[in-house]
Enzyme design. Structure first.
Site, short mmCIF file in Angstrom:
data_model
loop_
_atom_site.label_atom_id
_atom_site.label_comp_id
_atom_site.label_asym_id
_atom_site.label_seq_id
_atom_site.Cartn_x
_atom_site.Cartn_y
_atom_site.Cartn_z
N LEU A 15 3.49 5.72 -2.63
CA LEU A 15 4.67 5.92 -1.77
C LEU A 15 5.21 7.34 -1.89
CD1 LEU A 15 6.41 2.55 -2.67
CD2 LEU A 15 5.44 3.14 -0.44
N LYS A 65 -3.04 10.38 -15.89
CA LYS A 65 -1.87 11.02 -16.50
C LYS A 65 -2.17 11.56 -17.90
CE LYS A 65 1.61 8.23 -14.14
NZ LYS A 65 2.78 7.39 -14.27
N ASP A 99 8.47 10.68 -15.58
CA ASP A 99 8.68 9.22 -15.68
C ASP A 99 9.81 8.93 -16.66
OD1 ASP A 99 6.73 8.36 -13.92
OD2 ASP A 99 5.16 8.27 -15.45
N ALA A 126 3.53 4.00 -19.36
CA ALA A 126 4.91 4.00 -18.86
C ALA A 126 5.89 3.71 -19.99
CB ALA A 126 5.04 2.97 -17.74
N ASN A 146 5.04 -5.46 -27.86
CA ASN A 146 3.80 -5.28 -27.10
C ASN A 146 2.81 -6.38 -27.48
OD1 ASN A 146 2.26 -3.70 -25.23
ND2 ASN A 146 0.94 -3.12 -26.94
N ILE A 208 10.01 -2.25 -14.19
CA ILE A 208 9.47 -1.04 -13.55
C ILE A 208 8.35 -1.36 -12.56
CG2 ILE A 208 10.12 0.32 -15.58
CD1 ILE A 208 7.05 0.86 -15.90
N GLY A 231 11.80 -1.56 -9.74
CA GLY A 231 10.92 -0.44 -10.07
C GLY A 231 10.99 0.72 -9.09
P1 NAP Z 1 -0.91 0.72 -19.02
O1 NAP Z 1 -0.86 2.05 -19.72
O2 NAP Z 1 -2.20 0.14 -18.63
O3 NAP Z 1 -0.16 -0.32 -20.02
C1 NAP Z 1 -0.14 -1.69 -19.71
C2 NAP Z 1 0.80 -2.42 -20.69
O4 NAP Z 1 0.90 -3.78 -20.25
C3 NAP Z 1 0.29 -2.46 -22.13
O5 NAP Z 1 1.39 -2.38 -23.00
C4 NAP Z 1 -0.38 -3.84 -22.20
O6 NAP Z 1 -0.40 -4.39 -23.50
C5 NAP Z 1 0.57 -4.64 -21.33
N1 NAP Z 1 -0.03 -5.86 -20.79
C6 NAP Z 1 -1.05 -5.93 -19.89
N2 NAP Z 1 -1.35 -7.23 -19.63
C7 NAP Z 1 -0.50 -7.98 -20.38
C8 NAP Z 1 -0.32 -9.37 -20.55
N3 NAP Z 1 -1.07 -10.26 -19.89
N4 NAP Z 1 0.64 -9.80 -21.39
C9 NAP Z 1 1.42 -8.90 -22.06
N5 NAP Z 1 1.30 -7.57 -21.96
C10 NAP Z 1 0.33 -7.10 -21.12
O7 NAP Z 1 -0.02 0.73 -17.70
P2 NAP Z 1 1.24 1.68 -17.37
O8 NAP Z 1 0.78 2.93 -16.74
O9 NAP Z 1 2.10 1.74 -18.58
O10 NAP Z 1 1.96 0.83 -16.21
C11 NAP Z 1 2.58 -0.42 -16.45
C12 NAP Z 1 3.23 -0.93 -15.17
O11 NAP Z 1 4.30 -0.06 -14.81
C13 NAP Z 1 2.30 -0.95 -13.96
O12 NAP Z 1 2.56 -2.14 -13.23
C14 NAP Z 1 2.72 0.26 -13.14
O13 NAP Z 1 2.49 0.10 -11.76
C15 NAP Z 1 4.20 0.32 -13.44
N6 NAP Z 1 4.76 1.69 -13.33
C16 NAP Z 1 5.85 1.86 -12.54
C17 NAP Z 1 6.44 3.13 -12.44
C18 NAP Z 1 7.64 3.33 -11.58
O14 NAP Z 1 7.96 4.48 -11.23
N7 NAP Z 1 8.36 2.27 -11.20
C19 NAP Z 1 5.89 4.22 -13.15
C20 NAP Z 1 4.78 3.99 -13.97
C21 NAP Z 1 4.23 2.72 -14.05
P3 NAP Z 1 -1.67 -4.12 -24.49
O15 NAP Z 1 -1.36 -2.85 -25.22
O16 NAP Z 1 -1.68 -5.32 -25.34
O17 NAP Z 1 -2.89 -4.03 -23.61
#
Ligand code: NAP
Length: 267
Positions: A15, A65, A99, A126, A146, A208, A231
């Site tokens: 977006l 990133k 972020d 994030a 986590n 988020i 978010g």
């Molecule tokens: P990431 O680096 O892949 O991290 C994913 C996180 O989710 C890890 O802590 C992971 O835990 C956890 N997780 C995944 N599946 C899970 C489950 N089934 N149960 C519990 N925990 C689980 O992703 P990211 O970049 O941080 O992004 C996370 C989310 O934030 C995404 O949906 C993204 O679209 C959103 N986001 C939004 C913004 C915004 O501006 N609003 C900005 C950035 C990101 P483990 O360590 O155990 O794998």
């Protein structure tokens, strides 16, 4: 005309072009913002190529990133977080992480965060940016929960917070003022790590994830009478912070938010 863009893979859903182009138009800035799908193996060429082509700046999204850090001179926060989401081509290739500020500003729009007890779900990219941002710029008490406890512990140790297991959130939640979901749980699914019976009306719940806009967690938080933040707020504020780095001009946040909300509603 100044050129900007976002690099990621996938990037079709982004977006950011809608939001940034609307801001340029509103302020009569002669600039254009495009999206580019970039394979991981080509990341270096994409960044250095954009510099050679005279781009003014880039946003960097998933999954680049962290890797992009290698090709920029990061500022202190981006270096600490270990990830870059904004690049500014000015006397070199400068890297930033907006972020962190985006999340902080989204929260400050509804609550004072100083002295608050904040529970963050997640320890991924994030969650790192958010927890560094909150611990660096405000006096807060941060708990990290986590799925992979060791990752949560690593992050908590770095920011001077405390790590808990996901199974222990129900015990801690009563004393939490602000809950932030920074996991992928709830992304295009009707599921949450916690439900209304464990939430309370005096808390702020910030998810988020923005697809869907009203996630399962936010619906549960509303049921519990809590204040909610979606978010898109963080998306808008991180974009506004990038805009200000690039232009030196105050970002028209309301205009940017209206543009992304319209885009989401149109689907
Ligand atoms: P990431 O680096 O892949 O991290 C994913 C996180 O989710 C890890 O802590 C992971 O835990 C956890 N997780 C995944 N599946 C899970 C489950 N089934 N149960 C519990 N925990 C689980 O992703 P990211 O970049 O941080 O992004 C996370 C989310 O934030 C995404 O949906 C993204 O679209 C959103 N986001 C939004 C913004 C915004 O501006 N609003 C900005 C950035 C990101 P483990 O360590 O155990 O794998």
């Amino acid at each position: 005309m100044k050129l900007f863009g976002i690099i990621g893979n996938p990037v079709e859903h982004s977006l950011s072009p809608v939001m940034q182009n609307e801001a340029f138009k509103y302020l009569n800035i002669d600039a254009c913002y495009l999206k580019f799908k970039v394979e991981e193996a080509k990341l270096r060429y994409a960044i250095l190529g954009a510099e050679s082509l005279g781009f003014s700046g880039l946003n960097v999204t998933v999954p680049h990133k962290e890797k992009a850090l290698k090709y920029v001179e990061p500022d202190e926060l981006a270096g600490e977080v270990g990830a870059v989401n904004t690049i500014y081509f000015k006397k070199g290739v400068k890297g930033f992480n907006t972020d962190a500020m985006g999340a902080k500003m989204a929260l400050e729009g509804v609550t004072d965060i100083k002295g608050k007890r904040i529970l963050i779900f997640g320890a991924g990219g994030a969650a790192k940016a958010i927890s560094y941002g909150l611990s660096r710029y405000s006096d807060t008490d941060i708990l990290i929960a986590n799925r992979t406890f060791s990752e949560g512990l690593k992050l908590a140790n770095k920011i001077g917070g405390e790590a808990i297991r996901l199974g222990d959130i129900f015990r801690e939640i009563k004393s939490v003022d602000i809950l932030i979901n920074a996991t992928t749980v709830g992304l295009n699914e009707d599921r949450s790590l916690i439900y209304s019976k464990n939430l309370h009306k005096d808390m702020v719940v910030f998810d988020i994830v923005y697809s869907p806009l009203k996630t399962c967690l936010l619906k549960e938080a509303e049921k519990a009478g809590a204040k909610t933040i979606d978010g898109l707020k963080m998306l808008v504020y991180q974009g506004a912070a990038s805009f200000e780095i690039w232009t030196g001009v105050k970002a028209p946040v309301k205009v940017m938010e209206r543009a992304v909300r319209h885009a989401v509603e149109r689907g």
